[in-house]
Design a protein around this motif. Structure first.
Motif, PDB file in Angstrom:
ATOM      1  N   THR A 177      23.579  51.209  45.803  1.00  0.00           N
ATOM      2  CA  THR A 177      23.521  50.615  44.460  1.00  0.00           C
ATOM      3  C   THR A 177      24.894  50.667  43.792  1.00  0.00           C
ATOM      4  O   THR A 177      25.232  51.675  43.194  1.00  0.00           O
ATOM      5  CB  THR A 177      22.484  51.355  43.617  1.00  0.00           C
ATOM      6  N   PHE A 178      25.675  49.519  43.858  1.00  0.00           N
ATOM      7  CA  PHE A 178      25.244  48.296  44.533  1.00  0.00           C
ATOM      8  C   PHE A 178      26.413  47.769  45.330  1.00  0.00           C
ATOM      9  O   PHE A 178      27.514  47.615  44.781  1.00  0.00           O
ATOM     10  CB  PHE A 178      24.787  47.228  43.534  1.00  0.00           C
ATOM     11  N   GLY A 179      26.189  47.485  46.615  1.00  0.00           N
ATOM     12  CA  GLY A 179      27.263  46.968  47.445  1.00  0.00           C
ATOM     13  C   GLY A 179      27.427  45.475  47.329  1.00  0.00           C
ATOM     14  O   GLY A 179      28.541  44.960  47.349  1.00  0.00           O
ATOM     15  N   LEU A 193      28.146  41.430  38.003  1.00  0.00           N
ATOM     16  CA  LEU A 193      29.419  41.262  38.687  1.00  0.00           C
ATOM     17  C   LEU A 193      30.515  41.833  37.803  1.00  0.00           C
ATOM     18  O   LEU A 193      30.593  41.525  36.608  1.00  0.00           O
ATOM     19  CB  LEU A 193      29.679  39.782  38.953  1.00  0.00           C
ATOM     20  N   PHE A 194      31.354  42.658  38.391  1.00  0.00           N
ATOM     21  CA  PHE A 194      32.344  43.357  37.584  1.00  0.00           C
ATOM     22  C   PHE A 194      33.686  43.341  38.303  1.00  0.00           C
ATOM     23  O   PHE A 194      33.780  43.660  39.496  1.00  0.00           O
ATOM     24  CB  PHE A 194      31.916  44.810  37.352  1.00  0.00           C
ATOM     25  N   HIS A 250      41.231  39.460  42.689  1.00  0.00           N
ATOM     26  CA  HIS A 250      40.884  40.764  43.242  1.00  0.00           C
ATOM     27  C   HIS A 250      39.374  40.808  43.542  1.00  0.00           C
ATOM     28  O   HIS A 250      38.574  40.131  42.871  1.00  0.00           O
ATOM     29  CB  HIS A 250      41.249  41.888  42.275  1.00  0.00           C
ATOM     30  N   PRO A 251      38.951  41.633  44.517  1.00  0.00           N
ATOM     31  CA  PRO A 251      37.521  41.736  44.835  1.00  0.00           C
ATOM     32  C   PRO A 251      36.701  42.219  43.643  1.00  0.00           C
ATOM     33  O   PRO A 251      37.193  42.978  42.799  1.00  0.00           O
ATOM     34  CB  PRO A 251      37.487  42.762  45.977  1.00  0.00           C
ATOM     35  N   VAL A 252      35.459  41.763  43.571  1.00  0.00           N
ATOM     36  CA  VAL A 252      34.557  42.173  42.497  1.00  0.00           C
ATOM     37  C   VAL A 252      33.465  43.070  43.066  1.00  0.00           C
ATOM     38  O   VAL A 252      33.205  43.065  44.269  1.00  0.00           O
ATOM     39  CB  VAL A 252      33.920  40.947  41.794  1.00  0.00           C
ATOM     40  N   GLU A 253      32.858  43.826  42.184  1.00  0.00           N
ATOM     41  CA  GLU A 253      31.783  44.739  42.564  1.00  0.00           C
ATOM     42  C   GLU A 253      30.529  44.397  41.771  1.00  0.00           C
ATOM     43  O   GLU A 253      30.574  43.666  40.778  1.00  0.00           O
ATOM     44  CB  GLU A 253      32.190  46.188  42.266  1.00  0.00           C
ATOM     45  N   PHE A 254      29.392  44.935  42.226  1.00  0.00           N
ATOM     46  CA  PHE A 254      28.173  44.925  41.432  1.00  0.00           C
ATOM     47  C   PHE A 254      28.015  46.309  40.813  1.00  0.00           C
ATOM     48  O   PHE A 254      27.865  47.300  41.527  1.00  0.00           O
ATOM     49  CB  PHE A 254      26.949  44.607  42.301  1.00  0.00           C
TER      50      PHE A 254
END
Length: 838
Positions: free
Chosen positions: A267-269, A167-168, A340-344
């Motif tokens: 990779t990766f939603g 998670l980033f 804020h939204p996070v990404e993988f």
């Protein structure tokens, strides 16, 4: 003599006295059982909010109760200074892009400034913290101990470096842990895209909300039983816009009802993409960099978020692969700090191993006492849902450096010598070259997740790892007080880390508080307009009233709604106590002795106090006993016995409630006794004796009044420390603080069921007489020619024992009893009717 009740003056007076006398300073050599509070180290915000008031009041109630019960209490205070919140505040004030050393100095300065504004507020609240036990997570010694804990866990194989999807937060530009993620609902667009079949395969419609990830799409999955796609499984389709060929695979986790029933794997939603990529051994395409800019996307490289999505859809529309669009409500993961939204993202990070230790954590949780009990399940549910290890590295500046170097070729980890800690591998030279391939190691630049720091607070306050004597005496600590919102983080990480480092669970009890809500039922927030400043409540109502709100606002562990009326009720009660104390002080004029209530001589059931501590407790109450008249010589009236019986039942119930952290129940019992039994009833009962000529009766009344006030003040002391200290000193003449005085002990011999029943009959009669006078428009002090009481024979006989009190309090010249047949209804068998003649 007590004068006007002015809370602000009492607060200023007694805070100064307590500090001067070092009243709450912990003594490791004390010959008593220890009670150790693993106080939360709050993030310094500069403002002590209502949630903090509730949390710290709970702690202080426990600390004061245990101290009076014969325990040596360690109530430390730490400050959790690192991480995202501080950096965000400093960046907002000074801007981004500052040199690291300068930025770190600004973070330190900001931390000390805001702590400097919070400490006085905490002192003003009367929290009995030992400030000599204060610690900061920014201190070098704290750095050293955190790094040492990681060094030990790395040696045990629990800390490792690896590349994994993590998670980033692309806003904070750092990896984060699952526990730092929240979910919000938002409206988005569902896009139906046509994936063209390859080599004669049929086209497939895929619905997606993330078309910007088409360049990282590596497969299309369908449910194996979906009849629409059975023939397509194993074939290939072409991804829109980017035109790479990807396989169609079957997977039982695909929902055939949602969307088109066909889902693209990028990779990766999201988390499911990670699962599918590993399960089907799919190629990994790096979709974006740490700033959220597209990579490996051809002409779309460098675009971010919304811009990339709009461009992809524009290109899909041009080539005819965008079939349709429709609105969709979805849940989106956001970083709990910046929102804020996070990404993988696939990234090289440091991890602490969690998987495989689930049973150890469950056993530890089962061995602790949770208040409320159901809060334990929140931890167990979190353990049950563990999916991956804990990513502990953060790509930020203000924090404890991860104390390792690694080989750029083989990836081998090089650890420092523990005697060299603390270290900063980003600056310090590695202790050696790579032992496997001889290459010069790279110093890790990432810092620790803030929970790495705070997860070892039970060890820190217990002296680990240096003070062996202190550690053996204090660990495991007695209680961990915290909110429900950080069970999955602070409680979980502390349990796991301390367990791995010591083999023992870190605490015996967990005291869980809920959230403070506005009067609209929502969590207090300035943006919602339901926010109340703690300092405003203190200024308007005083600290003692605010503390009573904390106790009475709800059951332990539940969310607490803040209502001003609850504070105002507490104010009214405190005024009642003050005025009653003034009356009792005058009533005791000329009184030269009498027994006081028994006090605690041992520290609870858990541990017995030593002979030395018992002697100390006895000496503290000796001031009342030295000139005391023997209780056997006192001629207690029925009303004296009645109020003493009610007092000791209150002592029993409130003490049991406090032992189990049930503050609402404890204070409610104390308030009910003092307000109703003492003020409304007993003080009226004894005025005629206090002002009368019967010296024997007067002495018994005075002794009872002092016993009741003495015990009541001690019972109230944990909740309202300032008023009780003043009354204990001024009215009762105590030389030591009420907060180190022994706790009242229940005396079974003082409980008299018969006297309680007779007292209840007396007060029922008086209540009806007062009602008659009020309805007749005559003064309560007006004389009555006759009071006629109709009641069953048994009631009349008992009422004869309080005839003099009844006449005196009712101002009745004569009382006549008329026995009647008791009612058959059990609830009405003691029914009484009172008639009055003026």
């Amino acid at each position: 003599m007590l004068d006007k009740y002015e809370p602000a003056k009492l607060q200023e007076k007694w805070i100064t006295v307590w500090d001067k006398n070092k009243l709450y300073q912990f003594d490791l050599q004390a010959d008593k059982p220890y009670y150790v509070i693993d106080t939360p180290p709050p993030f310094p915000t500069g403002e002590f909010h209502m949630g903090g008031v509730l949390n710290w009041c709970y702690m202080d109630f426990a600390a004061r109760f245990k101290r009076m019960s014969g325990f040596e209490v360690l109530f430390p205070q730490g400050w959790d200074c690192h991480g995202f919140p501080t950096e965000v505040k400093v960046e907002k004030k000074h801007g981004k892009g500052l040199p690291k050393d300068e930025f770190r100095k600004l973070c330190l300065q900001w931390t000390h400034d805001v702590v400097g504004t919070m400490k006085p507020q905490m002192k003003q609240m009367g929290f009995s913290i030992d400030w000599t036990q204060e610690y900061y997570t920014i201190d070098p010694e704290y750095y050293r101990k955190v790094q040492y804990s990681l060094l030990l866990m790395q040696k045990a194989g629990d800390v490792y470096r690896a590349e994994h999807p993590v998670l980033f937060c692309i806003s904070c530009r750092s990896a984060i842990a699952k526990a730092e993620v929240e979910e919000i609902a938002r409206e988005t667009v569902f896009n139906d895209l046509n994936f063209v079949g390859v080599d004669g395969a049929s086209d497939i419609t895929v619905a997606t909300t993330r078309p910007e990830l088409l360049h990282a799409t590596v497969a299309v999955l369908v449910h194996p039983d979906d009849v629409r796609y059975k023939k397509s499984i194993g074939q290939k389709v072409k991804v829109p816009v980017h035109h790479q060929d990807v396989p169609i695979l079957a997977d039982v986790d695909v929902d055939p009802i949602f969307g088109s029933g066909a889902v693209m794997v990028s990779t990766f939603g999201d988390k499911q993409d990670v699962v599918w990529a590993y399960r089907h051994n799919l190629k990994v395409v790096k979709a974006m960099d740490h700033a959220g800019r597209l990579e490996n996307a051809g002409v779309l490289n460098g675009l971010k978020g919304k811009e990339a999505r709009e461009k992809v859809l524009e290109l899909a529309k041009i080539e005819g692969t965008l079939l349709s669009q429709k609105p969709l409500s979805q849940s989106v993961k956001i970083h709990d700090r910046c929102k804020h939204p996070v990404e993988f993202l696939s990234s090289s990070q440091w991890f602490i191993k969690l998987k495989g230790y689930e049973n150890d954590i469950r056993k530890a949780a089962a061995g602790m006492r949770w208040t409320p009990e159901h809060a334990r399940q929140l931890l167990l549910d979190w353990v049950e849902g563990l999916e991956w290890d804990w990513c502990i590295s953060r790509q930020r500046t203000f924090g404890i450096p991860i104390p390792f170097w690694y080989c750029p070729d083989c990836g081998d980890v090089i650890a420092p010598n523990e005697k060299k800690l603390p270290v900063d591998p980003a600056k310090d030279a590695a202790p050696s070259d790579c032992p496997k391939c001889g290459k010069a190691p790279v110093g890790e630049k990432s810092i620790c997740d803030g929970w790495v720091d705070s997860s070892i607070t039970p060890l820190i306050i217990s002296g680990w790892p240096d003070d062996v004597d202190r550690f053996e005496k204090l660990y495991p600590v007695s209680v961990r007080p915290q909110g429900t919102d950080i069970i999955r983080t602070w409680a979980f990480y502390s349990t796991y880390r301390c367990l791995r480092l010591t083999g023992k669970a870190p605490f015996s009890d967990l005291l869980i508080n809920g959230m403070v809500l506005g009067n609209d039922g929502k969590k207090m927030s300035k943006s919602l307009g339901n926010y109340v400043e703690a300092k405003d409540v203190m200024q308007k109502a005083g600290v003692d009233a605010l503390r009573q709100w904390a106790a009475l606002s709800g059951s332990t562990g539940k969310d607490n709604v803040f209502y001003w009326k609850d504070v105002q009720y507490a104010q009214s009660f405190l005024n009642k106590v003050w005025n009653a104390s003034k009356f009792i002080q005058k009533s005791l004029d000329g009184f030269d002795g009498g027994p006081s209530v028994k006090t605690a001589s041992k520290g609870g059931k858990e541990k017995a106090k030593s002979a030395k501590a018992t002697a100390t407790a006895k000496s503290k109450s000796a001031k009342f006993d030295a000139a005391a008249t023997s209780s056997d010589a006192l001629q207690y009236s029925v009303t004296d016995h009645w109020v003493r019986s009610r007092l000791h039942q209150t002592i029993r119930s409130s003490t049991e409630s406090l032992k189990h952290y049930q503050y609402y129940e404890a204070l409610q019992a104390i308030q009910a006794f003092f307000w109703h039994d003492v003020c409304d009833q007993y003080l009226e009962d004894v005025k005629h004796r206090i002002y009368g000529d019967d010296s024997v009766s007067k002495m018994a009344a005075q002794a009872t009044l002092r016993e009741v006030l003495d015990a009541s003040v001690r019972l109230l002391a944990p909740f309202s420390p300032f008023m009780t200290e003043e009354i204990y000193s001024d009215v009762l003449g105590a030389k030591e603080s009420v907060h180190v005085a022994p706790w009242p002990v229940f005396d079974e011999d003082a409980v008299h069921a018969q006297h309680e029943q007779t007292g209840a009959y007396l007060h029922e009669a008086l209540s009806q007489i007062r009602k008659f006078k009020a309805q007749s428009g005559i003064s309560l002090n007006a004389d009555l020619a006759l009071v006629k009481i109709q009641a069953p024979e048994t009631v009349c006989q008992k009422m004869a024992d309080v005839l003099d009190d009844l006449k005196a309090v009712a101002h009745a010249k004569d009382v006549a009893f008329e026995p009647v047949e008791a009612e058959k209804d059990a609830e009405k068998q003691d029914a009484m009717t009172v008639a009055c003649s003026v």
